[in-house]
Design a protein around this motif. Structure first.
Motif, mmCIF file in Angstrom:
data_model
loop_
_atom_site.group_PDB
_atom_site.id
_atom_site.type_symbol
_atom_site.label_atom_id
_atom_site.label_comp_id
_atom_site.label_asym_id
_atom_site.label_seq_id
_atom_site.Cartn_x
_atom_site.Cartn_y
_atom_site.Cartn_z
ATOM 1 N N GLY A 195 0.813 -1.201 0.000
ATOM 2 C CA GLY A 195 0.000 0.000 0.000
ATOM 3 C C GLY A 195 0.849 1.255 0.000
ATOM 4 O O GLY A 195 0.543 2.239 -0.696
ATOM 5 N N TYR A 196 1.925 1.228 0.779
ATOM 6 C CA TYR A 196 2.858 2.364 0.811
ATOM 7 C C TYR A 196 3.500 2.562 -0.558
ATOM 8 O O TYR A 196 3.648 3.708 -1.029
ATOM 9 C CB TYR A 196 3.919 2.108 1.862
ATOM 10 N N ALA A 197 3.872 1.470 -1.211
ATOM 11 C CA ALA A 197 4.471 1.554 -2.540
ATOM 12 C C ALA A 197 3.502 2.177 -3.540
ATOM 13 O O ALA A 197 3.898 2.972 -4.400
ATOM 14 C CB ALA A 197 4.912 0.174 -3.012
ATOM 15 N N VAL A 198 2.227 1.815 -3.442
ATOM 16 C CA VAL A 198 1.205 2.419 -4.311
ATOM 17 C C VAL A 198 1.180 3.936 -4.118
ATOM 18 O O VAL A 198 1.147 4.701 -5.091
ATOM 19 C CB VAL A 198 -0.182 1.814 -4.013
ATOM 20 N N ASP A 199 1.211 4.367 -2.863
ATOM 21 C CA ASP A 199 1.205 5.812 -2.584
ATOM 22 C C ASP A 199 2.431 6.508 -3.161
ATOM 23 O O ASP A 199 2.336 7.616 -3.704
ATOM 24 C CB ASP A 199 1.148 6.044 -1.075
ATOM 25 N N LEU A 200 3.594 5.872 -3.054
ATOM 26 C CA LEU A 200 4.820 6.485 -3.573
ATOM 27 C C LEU A 200 4.808 6.565 -5.100
ATOM 28 O O LEU A 200 5.297 7.550 -5.677
ATOM 29 C CB LEU A 200 6.048 5.708 -3.100
ATOM 30 N N VAL A 201 4.270 5.544 -5.763
ATOM 31 C CA VAL A 201 4.155 5.603 -7.225
ATOM 32 C C VAL A 201 3.202 6.727 -7.619
ATOM 33 O O VAL A 201 3.462 7.472 -8.572
ATOM 34 C CB VAL A 201 3.680 4.249 -7.796
ATOM 35 N N ALA A 202 2.101 6.864 -6.880
ATOM 36 C CA ALA A 202 1.163 7.965 -7.150
ATOM 37 C C ALA A 202 1.853 9.314 -6.968
ATOM 38 O O ALA A 202 1.686 10.225 -7.791
ATOM 39 C CB ALA A 202 -0.049 7.849 -6.235
ATOM 40 N N ASP A 203 2.638 9.445 -5.919
ATOM 41 C CA ASP A 203 3.383 10.698 -5.690
ATOM 42 C C ASP A 203 4.356 10.967 -6.834
ATOM 43 O O ASP A 203 4.530 12.118 -7.262
ATOM 44 C CB ASP A 203 4.152 10.619 -4.372
ATOM 45 N N TYR A 204 4.988 9.910 -7.325
ATOM 46 C CA TYR A 204 5.932 10.057 -8.439
ATOM 47 C C TYR A 204 5.210 10.561 -9.696
ATOM 48 O O TYR A 204 5.721 11.450 -10.405
ATOM 49 C CB TYR A 204 6.613 8.717 -8.720
ATOM 50 N N LEU A 205 4.033 10.023 -9.964
ATOM 51 C CA LEU A 205 3.281 10.460 -11.145
ATOM 52 C C LEU A 205 2.899 11.933 -11.034
ATOM 53 O O LEU A 205 2.969 12.680 -12.014
ATOM 54 C CB LEU A 205 2.026 9.605 -11.309
ATOM 55 N N VAL A 206 2.500 12.349 -9.844
ATOM 56 C CA VAL A 206 2.151 13.759 -9.630
ATOM 57 C C VAL A 206 3.372 14.641 -9.846
ATOM 58 O O VAL A 206 3.290 15.710 -10.464
ATOM 59 C CB VAL A 206 1.576 13.962 -8.211
ATOM 60 N N GLU A 207 4.526 14.195 -9.349
ATOM 61 C CA GLU A 207 5.767 14.955 -9.543
ATOM 62 C C GLU A 207 6.105 15.114 -11.022
ATOM 63 O O GLU A 207 6.712 16.105 -11.431
ATOM 64 C CB GLU A 207 6.920 14.258 -8.828
ATOM 65 N N MET A 298 -10.013 4.320 1.664
ATOM 66 C CA MET A 298 -9.447 5.391 2.466
ATOM 67 C C MET A 298 -8.720 6.374 1.555
ATOM 68 O O MET A 298 -8.630 6.149 0.338
ATOM 69 C CB MET A 298 -8.502 4.825 3.533
ATOM 70 N N ALA A 299 -8.172 7.420 2.123
ATOM 71 C CA ALA A 299 -7.455 8.414 1.328
ATOM 72 C C ALA A 299 -6.109 7.877 0.853
ATOM 73 O O ALA A 299 -5.691 8.114 -0.282
ATOM 74 C CB ALA A 299 -7.258 9.695 2.131
ATOM 75 N N LEU A 300 -5.403 7.133 1.738
ATOM 76 C CA LEU A 300 -4.081 6.603 1.431
ATOM 77 C C LEU A 300 -4.116 5.084 1.382
ATOM 78 O O LEU A 300 -4.783 4.445 2.197
ATOM 79 C CB LEU A 300 -3.064 7.066 2.475
ATOM 80 N N CYS A 301 -3.336 4.529 0.474
ATOM 81 C CA CYS A 301 -3.324 3.081 0.310
ATOM 82 C C CYS A 301 -2.568 2.386 1.451
ATOM 83 O O CYS A 301 -2.865 1.245 1.781
ATOM 84 C CB CYS A 301 -2.703 2.708 -1.033
#
Length: 357
Positions: A195-207, A298-301
């Motif tokens: 789930g944390y990895a999913v959030d980090l990939v999402a953050d990377y896409l936004v960046e 939820m908001a975060l994976c």
């Protein structure tokens, strides 16, 4: 003869030059109007691969060339998390911590600190039904890095390892970025790291400038925005039936994260009894109740992933109680004889309406 040949060649060259000139002019004009290239359509592009012992996929609204340039970045994010939080790699942060002596601080990456700290918070919020120190029991039952036969463990061995489970013995130093333990403990973050990895990939896409995407790692998902036609992303919730793959219901989402945990894919059977990969930290045994799957929104994976595992260990009644007390969106599918039924929290109904078989 030479003069006639030269004159003839000259006329042919003149004709080629002046006849082709308009065609070349048109081609150059068309080329300049497109800025030197043909524009690509913006569509839903898909990246796919394998990481963290499972598959991943990323769907995003972009051009094909833009999406291709992201593949290495996405895989770099996933490889980094796997290298630090895998229980299979001998030099990972978790393996080094598990091998360390009691009261010996182990330097780890800041990401590992962040995940362990959140794991401990959720462990406390779920009364220990989520416990990142359950690793010895997961391994004992044959669902960890040690290869085992599908057998019921010896009771003495189980009780010995049960004594080595308990998140209260973990010490996190966020300043020094170290982990230590006051009693023998091993860490297993498999129920929260994806789930944390999913959030980090999402953050990377936004960046990288993307705002419309769906990220999935091992079934855990996070969404943002919409498809090009402004239609929300759609996710199918699977029927918890190990013998087939069918859809229980469909959720439409524009933002947020979804995680599902169940007992119907990773298990073994012995003498007619199913032993699930979800271990109840309080008993040391695989979960044994009528709850077949839990879907958490939820908001975060990172949170949805951990809570889904905790709720599978809790069972139906305790999960609904906690979900209502904390306003959590939860869908539970449970066994009723040979069929399945569902129940959902008030927050889930408020977001998605009533979903039933």
């Amino acid at each position: 003869w030479m003069t006639l040949a030269v004159n003839s060649l000259y006329r042919e060259c003149w004709m080629v030059k002046h006849l082709l000139k308009p065609v070349m002019s048109v081609c150059l004009t068309a080329f300049s109007l497109t800025g030197g290239s043909i524009s690509e359509p913006v569509e839903v592009q898909t990246l796919f691969g394998y990481a963290m012992g499972t598959s991943y996929s990323v769907k995003l609204v972009s051009t094909l060339s833009e999406s291709r340039s992201l593949q290495m970045g996405v895989e770099g994010v996933l490889a980094d998390i796997n290298g630090r939080m895998s229980t299979y790699l001998p030099r990972s942060d978790l393996s080094l911590f598990s091998a360390a002596a009691v009261n010996s601080p182990v330097p780890v990456d800041s990401k590992t600190i962040q995940v362990v700290e959140r794991a401990l918070q959720i462990a406390a919020l779920t009364d220990g039904y989520f416990d990142p120190t359950v690793a010895p029991l997961v391994d004992l039952w044959g669902f960890g890095p040690t290869a085992r036969q599908s057998v019921v463990p010896d009771l003495v061995e189980l009780e010995t390892l049960q004594a080595k489970v308990g998140y209260g013995a973990l010490v996190v130093d966020t300043v020094a970025e170290t982990l230590s333990k006051t009693a023998p403990r091993a860490l297993d973050l498999s129920a929260i790291a994806k789930g944390y990895a999913v959030d980090l990939v999402a953050d990377y896409l936004v960046e990288q400038g993307f705002s419309n995407y769906l990220v999935e790692v091992g079934g855990e998902m996070r969404f943002s925005g919409t498809k090009p036609d402004r239609v929300a992303w759609r996710i199918a919730i699977e029927n918890p039936d190990s013998t087939s793959r069918s859809v229980f219901g469909v959720l439409e989402m524009a933002d947020g994260a979804v995680a599902t945990s169940g007992d119907y894919r990773n298990f073994f059977e012995l003498d007619g009894i199913r032993y699930s990969h979800t271990i109840n930290p309080k008993t040391g045994y695989p979960v044994a109740h009528d709850l077949a799957s839990v879907t958490v929104v939820m908001a975060l994976c990172i949170d949805a992933d951990a809570y889904a595992t905790a709720f599978m260990a809790m069972g139906k009644a305790l999960t609904l109680q906690l979900a209502e007390e904390n306003n959590l969106a939860v869908l539970l599918i449970y066994k009723d004889g040979a069929s399945f039924r569902s129940v959902q929290s008030s927050q889930f109904t408020a977001q998605f309406g009533l979903i039933d078989i």
